[in-house]
Each structure stands twice: as C-alpha cells, then as structure tokens.
Write a protein that holds these residues in place. Structure first.
Motif, PDB file in Angstrom:
ATOM      1  N   ARG A   1       6.156  14.789   8.606  1.00  0.00           N
ATOM      2  CA  ARG A   1       6.109  14.263   7.239  1.00  0.00           C
ATOM      3  C   ARG A   1       7.109  13.122   7.067  1.00  0.00           C
TER       4      ARG A   1
ATOM      5  N   SER B   1       6.011   9.306   6.130  1.00  0.00           N
ATOM      6  CA  SER B   1       6.592   8.734   4.914  1.00  0.00           C
ATOM      7  C   SER B   1       7.206   7.368   5.196  1.00  0.00           C
TER       8      SER B   1
ATOM      9  N   GLU C   1      -4.607  15.365   9.771  1.00  0.00           N
ATOM     10  CA  GLU C   1      -3.460  14.538   9.416  1.00  0.00           C
ATOM     11  C   GLU C   1      -3.886  13.103   9.113  1.00  0.00           C
TER      12      GLU C   1
END
Length: 300
Positions: A164, A168, A190
């Motif tokens: 993550r 990001s 994903e």
C-alpha cells in the motif's frame, strides 16, 4: 507517451512477439496482463531499450528508445529479477544513479528514507531479503523522478503494508508529476485498484486494450432464475462467453451493454434477474477463454 507498432521478436525460432501493437497515454497507469509466456516481460524490455525488435517500431514521446541515452535518462525500470553490482549498497547505487539520471533528487532520497525505514542503506543489496531488495529498488527509482516508470511484477515479495505504501507513492507521482506507469503483474486484483487502462496479451499480441471502466462496462455477469429449472432458448444475437448453472441459478457471461442485455433477457420472463460487475480477473479469464486458454470450465 509510448507507441508500439507491429513489433516482432524471435528467439531461436520462437516468436515471442508477433506483431504486437499497443499505446500508453501520458500520465496513465497502464496494466499489462496475460498468461505465462504471453510476451509481457519481453515487450517491457523492448520499451526500456534493452532489446531491439526484429521489426516494427517503439517510441517514447516520438523518439526511439533503443540506444538513445536521452530517452533512457527519463525511464526507470524495476524488473522482476533485480540486478545490482555485487557489493553495492543502496547508498552506492544512489550515487551511481545520480550520475545517470539528470533529474535525480538527493533531497527526495533523504525524505524517502522514512518511507523505507527497514532498509539499511549501507548494507549490500544482495544480502537483503527479497522484499527489502524491492523496497530498495523503489526507493532508488522514485528518486530518479522518471517520466516513465516501467514495472515487472513490482510488489512481489512485499508485505501488505508496504504494498500500500509503494502504490501510494506511485499514484502520488502520477497525480503530481504526470508520471506514466506501465506495470505488468499477475496480481489482477491489485491492478484493478490502481490502473486506469489495461492491455491483455496472448501469444505475443495484444488481444484488447482500453480503459478499465470501458472494459468492465463491455462484459456483464448475469444471474438469472426461471420458473422451470432448465433455461429457455436464449436470443441468438447475445454475445455469450460462458454459461454455468448451480441449482436453479444460471450465470451468463455476456459481452455488450448491461441495459441491452437485461432488456433482451427480460423477454424470457425470468422470476429473478441481476447484473453483477466483473472483476479484472474474471474478464481476463473469459477473454482468454475465447483464445482456447485452459480455463473454459472454470466457474467463478
């Protein structure tokens, strides 16, 4: 940003790329998916200038990438199999990259140290775990401030929290700098969360490429129940990809507009009918099912 036109590549008589054509828009996150041996890694190595095509053209912003240092200085590549100098640490590679990439940002290197706190920048990279090596690769690649970032199975080996974190950072660069990201991965769930465009490869060719929204809008999963256990004859003009039955529930995978399909099936007077969105993984399976891929009888 990237234009690939009719590229052919042969290795010892095996045609790895067979007239592959694709286009990646600037500032997009483009997901490249396909079965093993479809040619994903091969085309990525062409786009980054590692391989030269036997025929066809590959350009980045209109310029050929092979043996073009000016273009390569704007492209960062994280391959599936990482390679660094045998005794090099992350800090050593930072100094090396700084000499190759004019846009390398020393300040960002220090800032991103907090994003990858578990990586010892003085430890030889080859002595790090696979996950730590991937973190080091992202740390260095992001500091290059590339216009194009090419990723081959990028988050393989990373734990969920770091996955993550990495996505990001990538999406932040896309939003703030207009970075173009081309990513190949088998983790379709994903990719579905981050990609805005998708290309499906099979046997060295692109079967289809379009925005993820258009792709999902063009294939519909219908669950339908009739008064009788058996399904009546379906309209011949339905572009049917797959049919399964569990109890009295029939599941149809149909290519086309959801509204049109529901209208055509409503004429059969079902007692229950529901349209469900397909995941990227399901689209992948059913599209390749038409290519004789060995998933015809998989029931999702």
């Amino acid at each position: 940003m990237i234009k690939v036109n009719n590229v052919v590549k042969t290795f010892d008589g095996f045609r790895a790329l067979d007239g592959l054509t694709m286009e990646v828009e600037k500032g997009s996150i483009y997901g490249l998916v396909g079965p093993n041996g479809a040619g994903k890694s091969t085309i990525l190595r062409h786009i980054t200038g590692i391989y030269r095509p036997d025929s066809g053209t590959i350009t980045v912003d209109g310029a050929p990438v092979y043996e073009n240092p000016a273009v390569k200085s704007r492209v960062a590549f994280i391959p599936d199999d990482l390679y660094y100098f045998l005794s090099a640490s992350t800090r050593d590679m930072m100094k090396f990259y700084r000499g190759l990439y004019p846009a390398f940002d020393d300040k960002r290197y220090q800032v991103l140290k907090e994003a990858f706190p578990a990586v010892d920048e003085k430890q030889p990279i080859r002595r790090l775990s696979k996950g730590m090596q991937k973190q080091s690769a992202f740390w260095l690649a992001l500091c290059c401030n590339p216009d194009l970032l090419v990723l081959d199975e990028p988050v393989d080996g990373l734990d969920p929290v770091m996955r993550r974190q990495v996505w990001s950072l990538l999406m932040g660069d896309v939003a703030q700098r207009g970075t173009t990201v081309l990513v190949s991965s088998h983790n379709l769930r994903e990719l579905e969360d981050v990609c805005d465009h998708v290309g499906i490869l099979s046997r060295g060719k692109v079967l289809l490429q379009r925005s993820l929204t258009d792709l999902q809008d063009n294939v519909v999963k219908m669950q339908i129940v009739f008064q009788e256990p058996e399904m009546p004859k379906l309209p011949e003009d339905l572009n049917l990809l797959h049919v399964t039955q569990v109890g009295r529930i029939h599941t149809l995978i149909v290519r086309g507009s959801s509204d049109v399909i529901k209208s055509r099936l409503a004429a059969l007077q079902p007692i229950l009918m529901e349209a469900l969105p397909l995941t990227l993984e399901e689209i992948f399976i059913y599209e390749l099912g038409g290519e004789d891929y060995a998933v015809r009888d998989i029931m999702l």
